[in-house]
Write a protein that holds these residues in place. Structure first.
Motif, PDB file in Angstrom:
ATOM      1  N   ARG A 102       5.886  49.318 -27.996  1.00 10.73           N
ATOM      2  CA  ARG A 102       4.539  49.339 -27.439  1.00 10.73           C
ATOM      3  C   ARG A 102       4.579  49.649 -25.948  1.00 10.73           C
ATOM      4  O   ARG A 102       3.779  50.452 -25.442  1.00 10.73           O
ATOM      5  N   ILE A 154       3.424  50.529 -33.195  1.00 16.20           N
ATOM      6  CA  ILE A 154       3.390  49.272 -33.937  1.00 16.20           C
ATOM      7  C   ILE A 154       2.675  49.535 -35.247  1.00 16.20           C
ATOM      8  O   ILE A 154       1.589  50.112 -35.261  1.00 16.20           O
ATOM      9  N   GLY A 213      -1.185  51.743 -29.933  1.00 15.40           N
ATOM     10  CA  GLY A 213      -0.755  51.543 -31.302  1.00 15.40           C
ATOM     11  C   GLY A 213      -1.961  51.663 -32.226  1.00 15.40           C
ATOM     12  O   GLY A 213      -3.066  52.001 -31.824  1.00 15.40           O
ATOM     13  N   ASN A 236       0.897  44.731 -37.664  1.00 13.28           N
ATOM     14  CA  ASN A 236       0.870  44.101 -36.343  1.00 13.28           C
ATOM     15  C   ASN A 236       1.708  42.822 -36.288  1.00 13.28           C
ATOM     16  O   ASN A 236       1.165  41.717 -36.130  1.00 13.28           O
TER      17      ASN A 236
END
Length: 398
Positions: free
Chosen positions: A360, A285, A29, A289
């Motif tokens: 993820r 992502i 990510g 976060n």
């Protein structure tokens, strides 16, 4: 409001044909702004479950910037200070938080107890920073911020001339802001302190991006630690949407050259430079976060990020791919009704985060398969992101 990830541009040998977008593996990510900030601050706080919390201490502002929802939504804007009692309830969780960022859509120095908030965060062992428009950063404020041991000060500008800056950040005097910054940095030097780290945030728009290389010279002349070139990443109206500098094929190459010019100048001057990408690319992502960071708006509601936490709103207006839409505002709990950690662990909030966790995982599996040479010959797809996030530019890395 500038509080976001900065993915650096590649360094092409020529501006012609440059993409302006590094190719980062989806497996990890994006590197979040908070990770970069904590890295840059040094000695990050270890052993705490949250990377950061962003607290909108006020939604009041003394400016009327053309790109800001405070201006675009003026008739329905909910301007208020976060109640001190609400802040203290949030602070009960500070022992689990590494970094506290005290800013949202308003100007934090307007809050009557802003310096007390910094002290509470520092006393809890957190690193503390905020973003400001710089207009109220006078000598008294500078003394107090340095006394409190602030870790990060980010000052937003929109040009290197008053004509450009004033046309975007309406109501501000660039010369006064620069005078305040010089005074602050001089006082920091007088104390022989490395804290706080001082960033200059330059919001790239079609109106001002030509001045970005000159902003690099300005940052160096001031003695700032870093220049950050950000994108206009939240646009609630069509008037603001046309200001975006990114994702415009007709001007992309010119913008990349300007960014590279700024990079070369900061490098020569020994100033750190970071810049947003100019091309969208979906990430597993988003930079906010939501698996490790949360946001509390000035009305006391807990949301994943500033882009989904406009105080007083039930729907978030947004222009996405040229279409005007409204997305539901996720409100997972009010801080005066439930403890922050209880809200974080609520079923609705856990379900929201689970969607990002599955993205993820899928990205990691895909990356491993690619490295092993066993990836199927088909486009990589990710599980859907939460509905409110699907039309947010942050999910696409800009």
């Amino acid at each position: 409001m500038e509080f976001s990830v900065i993915a650096e541009f590649p360094e092409p040998t020529s501006c012609a044909g440059a993409t302006g977008r590094p190719k980062e593996p989806h497996s990890s990510g994006p590197v979040t702004m908070l990770q970069r900030v904590l890295r840059g601050l040094g000695n990050p706080v270890a052993g705490r479950m949250f990377e950061a919390i962003q607290i909108e201490v006020t939604s009041h502002c003394n400016l009327r910037c053309v790109m800001c929802p405070v201006t675009a939504m003026a008739d329905g804007w909910n301007a208020q200070h976060l109640a001190w009692e609400a802040f203290l309830r949030i602070a009960r969780a500070f022992e689990q938080i590494k970094y506290v960022h005290l800013q949202g859509w308003g100007e934090p120095l307007l809050h009557p107890r802003f310096f007390d908030m910094i002290k509470v965060g520092k006393d809890a062992g957190c690193q503390v920073g905020f973003t400001t428009n710089g207009t109220l950063l006078d000598s008294v404020a500078a003394q107090r911020l340095l006394d409190l041991g602030l870790d990060l000060l980010a000052v937003s500008i929109a040009g290197v001339t008053q004509q450009t800056h004033g046309a975007i950040r309406v109501g501000s005097d660039l010369s006064r802001i620069l005078e305040n910054l010089r005074g602050f940095l001089a006082l920091r030097a007088e104390r022989q302190s490395l804290k706080p780290k001082v960033e200059i945030c330059f919001l790239m728009t079609k109106m001002n991006v030509a001045e970005l290389p000159a902003a690099a010279d300005l940052a160096a002349s001031l003695g700032a630690d870093e220049l950050v070139a950000t994108n206009l990443d939240y646009v609630p109206t069509r008037d603001q949407d046309v200001l975006k500098a990114f994702a415009d094929p007709s001007s992309k190459d010119a913008c990349v050259c300007l960014v590279e010019g700024a990079r070369a100048r900061t490098k020569a001057a020994g100033v750190t430079f970071r810049a947003y990408p100019l091309e969208p690319e979906e990430l597993a992502i988003c930079e906010a976060n939501p698996l490790k960071v949360l946001f509390v708006s000035s009305d006391g509601w807990v949301s994943p990020c500033t882009y989904l936490g406009l105080a007083g709103q039930m729907k978030i207006p947004r222009i996405f791919n040229g279409n005007a839409i409204q997305v539901p505002r996720p409100r997972f709990g009010h801080i005066m009704e439930r403890e922050l950690l209880e809200i974080w662990d609520s079923p609705a909030y856990r379900a929201f985060r689970r969607q990002f966790a599955s993205r993820r995982l899928a990205a990691m599996i895909s990356a491993v398969a690619t490295v092993a040479g066993s990836a199927p010959n088909r486009p990589k797809t990710l599980p859907e992101a939460p509905e409110p996030c699907r039309s947010c530019p942050k999910l696409f890395g800009v």
